[in-house]
Design a protein around this motif. Structure first.
Motif, PDB file in Angstrom:
ATOM      1  N   TRP A  73      33.520 -14.741  29.165  1.00  0.00           N
ATOM      2  CA  TRP A  73      33.786 -14.659  27.732  1.00  0.00           C
ATOM      3  C   TRP A  73      32.491 -14.707  26.926  1.00  0.00           C
ATOM      4  CZ3 TRP A  73      31.849 -18.379  24.657  1.00  0.00           C
ATOM      5  CH2 TRP A  73      31.561 -19.636  25.224  1.00  0.00           C
ATOM      6  N   ARG A  76      30.776 -11.328  26.540  1.00  0.00           N
ATOM      7  CA  ARG A  76      31.378 -10.551  25.453  1.00  0.00           C
ATOM      8  C   ARG A  76      30.942 -11.098  24.093  1.00  0.00           C
ATOM      9  NH1 ARG A  76      35.972 -10.912  29.019  1.00  0.00           N
ATOM     10  NH2 ARG A  76      36.812 -12.637  27.760  1.00  0.00           N
ATOM     11  N   PHE A  77      30.882 -12.406  23.996  1.00  0.00           N
ATOM     12  CA  PHE A  77      30.466 -13.018  22.736  1.00  0.00           C
ATOM     13  C   PHE A  77      29.040 -12.620  22.384  1.00  0.00           C
ATOM     14  CE2 PHE A  77      28.375 -16.240  20.228  1.00  0.00           C
ATOM     15  CZ  PHE A  77      29.293 -16.506  19.217  1.00  0.00           C
ATOM     16  N   LEU A  79      27.346 -10.000  23.274  1.00  0.00           N
ATOM     17  CA  LEU A  79      27.292  -8.603  22.869  1.00  0.00           C
ATOM     18  C   LEU A  79      27.746  -8.457  21.414  1.00  0.00           C
ATOM     19  CD1 LEU A  79      26.912  -5.597  23.451  1.00  0.00           C
ATOM     20  CD2 LEU A  79      29.250  -5.561  24.363  1.00  0.00           C
ATOM     21  N   GLY A  80      28.850  -9.102  21.075  1.00  0.00           N
ATOM     22  CA  GLY A  80      29.328  -9.050  19.701  1.00  0.00           C
ATOM     23  C   GLY A  80      28.351  -9.680  18.732  1.00  0.00           C
ATOM     24  N   ALA A  81      27.713 -10.782  19.150  1.00  0.00           N
ATOM     25  CA  ALA A  81      26.744 -11.452  18.286  1.00  0.00           C
ATOM     26  C   ALA A  81      25.533 -10.556  18.032  1.00  0.00           C
ATOM     27  CB  ALA A  81      26.302 -12.771  18.925  1.00  0.00           C
ATOM     28  N   ILE A  83      25.434  -7.258  18.021  1.00  0.00           N
ATOM     29  CA  ILE A  83      25.834  -6.188  17.102  1.00  0.00           C
ATOM     30  C   ILE A  83      25.968  -6.733  15.679  1.00  0.00           C
ATOM     31  CG2 ILE A  83      27.683  -4.576  16.530  1.00  0.00           C
ATOM     32  CD1 ILE A  83      28.233  -4.375  19.556  1.00  0.00           C
ATOM     33  N   SER A  84      26.553  -7.917  15.548  1.00  0.00           N
ATOM     34  CA  SER A  84      26.721  -8.534  14.229  1.00  0.00           C
ATOM     35  C   SER A  84      25.372  -8.863  13.609  1.00  0.00           C
ATOM     36  CB  SER A  84      27.561  -9.813  14.353  1.00  0.00           C
ATOM     37  OG  SER A  84      28.842  -9.530  14.862  1.00  0.00           O
ATOM     38  N   TRP A  85      24.447  -9.369  14.409  1.00  0.00           N
ATOM     39  CA  TRP A  85      23.107  -9.704  13.907  1.00  0.00           C
ATOM     40  C   TRP A  85      22.401  -8.457  13.389  1.00  0.00           C
ATOM     41  CZ3 TRP A  85      20.853 -14.514  13.469  1.00  0.00           C
ATOM     42  CH2 TRP A  85      19.489 -14.546  13.187  1.00  0.00           C
ATOM     43  N   GLY A 190      31.808 -18.089  13.843  1.00  0.00           N
ATOM     44  CA  GLY A 190      31.541 -17.592  15.189  1.00  0.00           C
ATOM     45  C   GLY A 190      30.887 -18.647  16.055  1.00  0.00           C
ATOM     46  N   ARG A 194      32.413 -20.286  19.507  1.00  0.00           N
ATOM     47  CA  ARG A 194      31.690 -20.401  20.769  1.00  0.00           C
ATOM     48  C   ARG A 194      31.616 -21.851  21.227  1.00  0.00           C
ATOM     49  NH1 ARG A 194      25.411 -19.505  22.494  1.00  0.00           N
ATOM     50  NH2 ARG A 194      25.778 -18.489  24.489  1.00  0.00           N
TER      51      ARG A 194
END
Length: 225
Positions: A73, A76-77, A79-81, A83-85, A190, A194
């Motif tokens: 998990w 995945r987190f 990767l999302g972080a 992109i968000s950054w 977020g 986490r």
């Protein structure tokens, strides 16, 4: 290891500068130059301190953000972080230099720089207390991973995330972006998400963590949550 520290720091600073300046469409943005200087100098200060006092932790901190032993998990987190950054930096650049929608007072820019300074100094205190403060969520059995309950861990269970909240607030303040500041509550949420999932991993795989969590009630902010 020190040479690698300098190289990674320079690459990271160039990447941040490229995104911010690219989004702004100009290099004439003094706040970014000061931001990169502050983050770079303080980051190297912490890194050189680790190289002397805890090289094993420095090696962990310089490792990849996706690792075989890492929780699925968390991959995945992260990767999302990432992109968000990236999107956040683009938004800050566009808002602060292209839109010029609402000017931010200079004293708030100074408060942002101070928040970043406190954040990085607090992170060093976390590293002093916890030699297992890896950038990813995993049980470090090969390093004799144990529960840490001293230093800032005596007050909150995730002091590095607490320090990160100051960094998240300080960045848009220092760079003068109201829209960047608006995004901070979502990013803090977020971190909280986490923290909850990280505790599940630690409860399942780290002896004594459940007892520690029962003693230290708060995750991020004392007497709040």
């Amino acid at each position: 290891m020190i040479a690698r520290l300098f190289i990674q720091t320079i690459i990271w600073l160039i990447a941040m500068g490229a995104v911010l300046f690219g989004a702004a469409g100009t290099l004439a943005w003094p706040a970014v130059w000061l931001y990169l200087l502050e983050v770079g100098v303080l980051g190297l200060w912490v890194g050189l301190w680790l190289a002397r006092y805890d090289p094993a932790l420095l090696a962990e901190r310089m490792s990849m953000f996706v690792q075989p032993a890492q929780s699925r998990w968390d991959k995945r987190f992260m990767l999302g972080a990432a992109i968000s950054w990236l999107g956040w930096f683009v938004l800050i650049g566009v808002d602060a230099r292209r839109l010029h929608s609402h000017a931010m007072p200079g004293w708030l820019n100074v408060c942002g720089a101070l928040a970043i300074f406190i954040s990085i100094v607090a992170t060093r205190a976390v590293f002093r207390a916890n030699s297992y403060a890896a950038p990813v969520v995993k049980i470090q059995a090969e390093r004799g991973h144990t529960v840490i309950d001293s230093g800032p861990y005596a007050y909150v269970r995730h002091p590095m995330y607490s320090a990160a909240m100051l960094y998240l607030v300080g960045t848009p303040l220092m760079l003068g972006s109201w829209w960047g500041l608006v995004c901070v509550p979502l990013m803090v949420a977020g971190l909280g998400y986490r923290a909850v999932l990280e505790e599940r991993t630690l409860n399942a795989g780290l002896e004594g963590y459940a007892a520690y969590a029962a003693r230290v009630r708060y995750r991020l902010v004392p007497h709040v949550w």
